[in-house]
Scaffold this active site. Structure first.
Site, short mmCIF file in Angstrom:
data_model
loop_
_atom_site.label_atom_id
_atom_site.label_comp_id
_atom_site.label_asym_id
_atom_site.label_seq_id
_atom_site.Cartn_x
_atom_site.Cartn_y
_atom_site.Cartn_z
N ASN A 1 5.61 2.76 -10.73
CA ASN A 1 4.24 3.29 -10.70
C ASN A 1 4.28 4.65 -10.01
OD1 ASN A 1 1.54 3.84 -10.45
ND2 ASN A 1 1.17 2.31 -8.86
N TRP A 2 4.08 5.69 -10.81
CA TRP A 2 4.19 7.06 -10.26
C TRP A 2 2.89 7.57 -9.65
CZ3 TRP A 2 7.55 9.79 -14.61
CH2 TRP A 2 8.88 9.36 -14.46
N LYS A 3 1.84 6.78 -9.73
CA LYS A 3 0.54 7.16 -9.13
C LYS A 3 0.13 8.57 -9.55
CE LYS A 3 1.63 4.10 -5.35
NZ LYS A 3 1.01 3.36 -4.28
N HIS B 1 -4.80 -2.56 -10.12
CA HIS B 1 -3.94 -2.12 -9.02
C HIS B 1 -4.81 -2.01 -7.76
CE1 HIS B 1 -1.55 0.52 -6.44
NE2 HIS B 1 -0.50 0.03 -7.09
N GLU C 1 -5.18 0.12 -5.56
CA GLU C 1 -5.89 1.39 -5.35
C GLU C 1 -7.11 1.50 -6.28
OE1 GLU C 1 -2.31 3.71 -5.66
OE2 GLU C 1 -1.64 2.63 -3.88
N GLU D 1 0.98 -7.89 -5.35
CA GLU D 1 1.17 -6.74 -4.46
C GLU D 1 0.23 -6.89 -3.25
OE1 GLU D 1 2.83 -3.08 -6.61
OE2 GLU D 1 0.69 -3.10 -6.95
N GLY E 1 2.89 1.05 0.06
CA GLY E 1 3.04 2.39 0.64
C GLY E 1 3.08 2.41 2.15
N SER F 1 6.25 -1.68 -1.02
CA SER F 1 7.34 -1.14 -0.22
C SER F 1 8.71 -1.70 -0.60
CB SER F 1 7.05 -1.32 1.28
OG SER F 1 5.91 -0.58 1.65
N GLY G 1 6.35 1.85 -6.21
CA GLY G 1 5.74 3.17 -6.16
C GLY G 1 6.73 4.19 -5.60
N GLY G 2 6.68 4.40 -4.30
CA GLY G 2 7.45 5.46 -3.65
C GLY G 2 8.93 5.52 -4.04
C1 PEP Z 1 2.57 0.43 -5.98
O1 PEP Z 1 2.05 1.53 -6.07
O2 PEP Z 1 2.29 -0.43 -6.81
C2 PEP Z 1 3.53 0.17 -4.90
C3 PEP Z 1 4.03 -1.02 -4.78
O3 PEP Z 1 3.82 1.24 -4.08
P1 PEP Z 1 5.02 1.28 -2.98
O4 PEP Z 1 6.26 0.77 -3.65
O5 PEP Z 1 5.10 2.73 -2.60
O6 PEP Z 1 4.59 0.40 -1.85
#
Ligand code: PEP
Length: 249
Positions: A9-11, A96, A98, A168, A174, A211, A232-233
């Site tokens: 997930n590149w947000k 998601h 967010e 999640e 994050g 994370s 994500g990150g």
């Molecule tokens: C996400 O955006 O779905 C996510 C899990 O982010 P991260 O891996 O950065 O916690």
């Protein structure tokens, strides 16, 4: 080796040009692995570039980060399923954290988005997860099962294997904090049992997200209940992401 799914997930980052550069580097560093599916969820403006740049790899699919449930209309700023499909997406994240907690997406809206995706032959990635205060109040299962039921409200039992669920925990996204592999497996088991109770086969893939990195991915994926990861990150660096998707393979 059991099937595993790795989702990036590149947000709100990675331009079309950066997407092409990422793909060149990532594809050069990886080869398809039997039973492993890779999904990238770029920003809507980079879906086309991603579909083109990753197009040669049969194990890679592209998804949208969000979709509207209506096929078209006066919804400025929104992306419909046909628009995402037309750009090269064959799935989308739904609900998601967010979208739920920054943009106020409701449980009911997630159900409509799931339905719109299934109707178009696309794969919904239904995201569920509890906030920290809900976890501390012992409400994790209550919250995620409510979100799951709402997301599946318009889905027939026979369609349920066509979805992916992502657990999640909101407090883990994050933040550098993640659920232990055992905690994640326990929640996944409850989610799978609920899908079976609703009439599904229970074979629905359930990913963990929050994370995830090179240091903790192997432990999470060692749990038979964890069918993959949504990241994500740690998916933003092509070499680092190549290492994660190759883990244990
Ligand atoms: C996400 O955006 O779905 C996510 C899990 O982010 P991260 O891996 O950065 O916690």
């Amino acid at each position: 080796m059991r099937p595993l799914l790795f989702a990036a997930n590149w947000k709100m980052q990675v331009t079309p040009e950066e997407t092409r550069r990422f793909a060149g580097q990532f594809l050069g560093a990886t080869a398809p692995v039997e039973g492993r599916a890779l999904w990238f969820f770029p920003s809507a403006v980079s879906i086309g570039a991603a579909a083109e740049a990753f197009g040669t790899r049969s194990d890679v699919r592209i998804g949208a980060q969000d979709v509207h449930w209506e096929p078209k209309g006066a919804y400025t700023g929104a992306t419909s399923v046909p628009l995402a499909r037309g750009a090269g997406a064959s799935g989308a994240l739904v609900g998601h954290s967010e979208r739920r907690h920054v943009f106020g997406e409701t449980d009911e809206e997630t159900g409509k988005k799931v339905r719109a995706l299934l109707d178009a032959g696309c794969t919904p990635f239904l995201c569920v997860g509890e906030k920290l205060e809900e976890r501390e109040a012992g409400k994790t299962e209550e919250v995620v099962l409510r979100q799951l039921r709402a997301g599946l409200a318009g889905v027939s039992p026979g369609e349920m294997d066509g979805l992916v669920v992502a657990y999640e925990p909101v407090w883990a996204i994050g933040t550098g904090r993640n659920a232990t592999a055992e905690d994640a497996a326990r929640v996944h088991m409850a989610l799978r049992a609920e899908v079976s109770r609703l009439g599904g086969t229970g074979r629905i893939p359930i990913l963990y997200g929050g994370s995830v990195n090179l240091g903790n991915a192997l432990g999470l994926l060692a749990q038979p209940q964890v069918d993959g990861v949504l990241v994500g990150g740690a998916s933003l660096d092509p070499d680092g992401w190549a290492e994660i998707v190759g883990i244990g393979g």
